[in-house]
Design a protein around this motif. Structure first.
Motif, PDB file in Angstrom:
ATOM      1  N   THR A  30      38.448  22.192  35.090  1.00  0.00           N
ATOM      2  CA  THR A  30      39.989  21.547  35.440  1.00  0.00           C
ATOM      3  C   THR A  30      39.834  20.013  35.469  1.00  0.00           C
ATOM      4  OG1 THR A  30      40.807  23.658  36.072  1.00  0.00           O
ATOM      5  CG2 THR A  30      41.827  21.676  36.777  1.00  0.00           C
ATOM      6  N   GLU A  31      38.916  19.689  36.360  1.00  0.00           N
ATOM      7  CA  GLU A  31      38.629  18.428  36.666  1.00  0.00           C
ATOM      8  C   GLU A  31      38.618  17.422  35.369  1.00  0.00           C
ATOM      9  OE1 GLU A  31      38.350  16.439  39.536  1.00  0.00           O
ATOM     10  OE2 GLU A  31      38.752  17.970  41.168  1.00  0.00           O
ATOM     11  N   PHE A  32      37.683  17.618  34.720  1.00  0.00           N
ATOM     12  CA  PHE A  32      37.239  16.981  33.362  1.00  0.00           C
ATOM     13  C   PHE A  32      38.458  16.899  32.509  1.00  0.00           C
ATOM     14  CE2 PHE A  32      32.883  18.253  34.249  1.00  0.00           C
ATOM     15  CZ  PHE A  32      32.315  16.868  34.888  1.00  0.00           C
ATOM     16  N   ALA A  33      39.186  18.201  32.314  1.00  0.00           N
ATOM     17  CA  ALA A  33      40.319  18.000  31.543  1.00  0.00           C
ATOM     18  C   ALA A  33      41.519  17.135  32.024  1.00  0.00           C
ATOM     19  CB  ALA A  33      41.058  19.572  31.249  1.00  0.00           C
ATOM     20  N   ALA A  34      41.550  17.024  33.221  1.00  0.00           N
ATOM     21  CA  ALA A  34      42.581  16.254  33.986  1.00  0.00           C
ATOM     22  C   ALA A  34      42.300  14.823  33.993  1.00  0.00           C
ATOM     23  CB  ALA A  34      43.001  16.812  35.127  1.00  0.00           C
ATOM     24  N   PHE A  35      41.149  14.376  33.679  1.00  0.00           N
ATOM     25  CA  PHE A  35      40.558  13.025  33.837  1.00  0.00           C
ATOM     26  C   PHE A  35      41.280  11.969  32.938  1.00  0.00           C
ATOM     27  CE2 PHE A  35      38.030   9.386  33.730  1.00  0.00           C
ATOM     28  CZ  PHE A  35      37.377   9.050  34.962  1.00  0.00           C
ATOM     29  N   ASP A  36      41.957  10.855  33.402  1.00  0.00           N
ATOM     30  CA  ASP A  36      42.627  10.008  32.470  1.00  0.00           C
ATOM     31  C   ASP A  36      42.041   8.643  32.499  1.00  0.00           C
ATOM     32  OD1 ASP A  36      44.577   8.472  31.544  1.00  0.00           O
ATOM     33  OD2 ASP A  36      46.334   8.716  32.818  1.00  0.00           O
ATOM     34  N   ALA A  37      41.801   8.202  31.309  1.00  0.00           N
ATOM     35  CA  ALA A  37      40.852   7.115  31.152  1.00  0.00           C
ATOM     36  C   ALA A  37      41.652   5.965  31.598  1.00  0.00           C
ATOM     37  CB  ALA A  37      40.648   6.836  29.572  1.00  0.00           C
ATOM     38  N   THR A  38      42.885   5.841  31.547  1.00  0.00           N
ATOM     39  CA  THR A  38      43.806   4.765  32.225  1.00  0.00           C
ATOM     40  C   THR A  38      43.626   4.662  33.451  1.00  0.00           C
ATOM     41  OG1 THR A  38      45.821   6.076  32.608  1.00  0.00           O
ATOM     42  CG2 THR A  38      45.397   5.058  30.358  1.00  0.00           C
ATOM     43  N   SER A  39      42.742   5.508  34.204  1.00  0.00           N
ATOM     44  CA  SER A  39      42.564   5.490  35.944  1.00  0.00           C
ATOM     45  C   SER A  39      41.671   4.219  35.802  1.00  0.00           C
ATOM     46  CB  SER A  39      41.741   6.479  36.046  1.00  0.00           C
ATOM     47  OG  SER A  39      42.477   7.729  36.161  1.00  0.00           O
ATOM     48  N   LEU A  40      41.140   3.571  34.922  1.00  0.00           N
ATOM     49  CA  LEU A  40      40.235   2.278  35.114  1.00  0.00           C
ATOM     50  C   LEU A  40      41.098   1.084  35.245  1.00  0.00           C
ATOM     51  CD1 LEU A  40      38.111   4.398  34.204  1.00  0.00           C
ATOM     52  CD2 LEU A  40      37.018   2.529  33.180  1.00  0.00           C
TER      53      LEU A  40
END
Length: 294
Positions: free
Chosen positions: A182-192
């Protein structure tokens, strides 16, 4: 460092096992509030430590999370153990509440920390053995010395990370597979986009996923960002003033309006709140404990 931090925490728990039990309940609440946000909290902590690289990888039955920021100081490590006792100050760092790291209890049962001379383990089983009077114990509170036999299980992987220039590594054991997926699926590249230091994120446990961010700053102070992720390459421009920044996505012709579900408010990390405009907005904005709602 470990002994200096461990002794007062252990003394407090022995004097008040009921308080330790209460902290276990608080920790569980934090983990539920930060559901699917643990990795971005670790990313935020890495950015606050001045890291440019952030890595997540599997090694056997372990999950390793590493960064190349500065080593833990004693004050920082103590704040990691305590709740809401962060030495960070609002406005000078992204995180300041001192509770985000507790969210990792949602996907692991044991956590090892290696940073410079610091080698420690967080384990409910070992804490319960130390404080048998407590009805329940938190995972992240009392650090224990890292046992030689545990280190031997993942030592080769950590040594490789150190030789690659990483300085701090968290090793998670007793993994809860569904929570990690679930963590990996929710990771958003725009977090950077609005981070201050991290330029590269490498995630390998499920599939090879490398996210990189290159910045160019114009004479006017505006930034042009090249974001590369498994979803493709995107071009962004970021303009900021008085602590507020706006991010616009581009195509070949120039700036294009963003869709509502993508144009969200960032409190350095993305929230679920739409901006109401066709662009992203970032600032030192107060959020709920989950950091997903304003």
């Amino acid at each position: 460092m470990l002994a200096e931090v461990r002794k007062p925490l252990l003394d407090e728990a022995q004097r008040s096992p009921a308080l330790l039990s209460d902290l276990a309940g608080l920790e569980r609440y934090i983990a539920e509030s930060y559901d699917a946000r643990s990795f971005v909290e670790l990313l935020q902590n890495a950015d606050d430590a001045g890291a440019e690289r952030f890595l997540i990888q599997r090694f056997g039955g372990f999950l390793l999370v590493a960064n190349d920021g500065h080593f833990f100081t004693r004050v920082e490590f103590e704040s990691l153990c305590r709740s809401a006792a962060s030495p960070k100050h609002r406005g000078t760092s992204i995180g300041y509440r001192g509770i985000g790291f507790k969210s990792v209890v949602g996907f692991a049962e044991v956590v090892h920390v290696l940073s410079g001379e610091l080698e420690a383990t967080f384990s409910r089983q070992r804490t319960a053995q130390e404080i048998p009077q407590a009805t329940r114990v938190p995972l992240i509170r009392i650090p224990h010395p890292l046992e030689t036999e545990d280190r031997a299980k993942f030592g080769a992987a950590v040594e490789q990370l150190l030789s690659d220039g990483f300085k701090t590594a968290f090793i998670f054991a007793g993994l809860i597979a569904s929570a990690i997926e679930t963590e990996f699926a929710a990771f958003d590249a725009t977090s950077l986009l609005f981070l201050r230091n991290v330029r590269s994120v490498n995630i390998t446990p499920v599939k090879e996923a490398v996210i990189t961010l290159d910045r160019e700053t114009s004479e006017s102070g505006a930034q042009l960002l090249h974001l590369n992720s498994p979803d493709g390459k995107t071009l962004w421009s970021v303009m900021g003033r008085d602590g507020i920044a706006l991010a616009f996505i581009h195509n070949e012709s120039g700036i294009v309006p963003m869709k509502g579900e993508e144009a969200v408010v960032h409190a350095f990390l993305p929230t679920h709140e739409p901006t109401g405009f066709p662009f992203k907005l970032n600032g030192d904005i107060s959020t709920d404990p989950s950091r997903t709602r304003i």
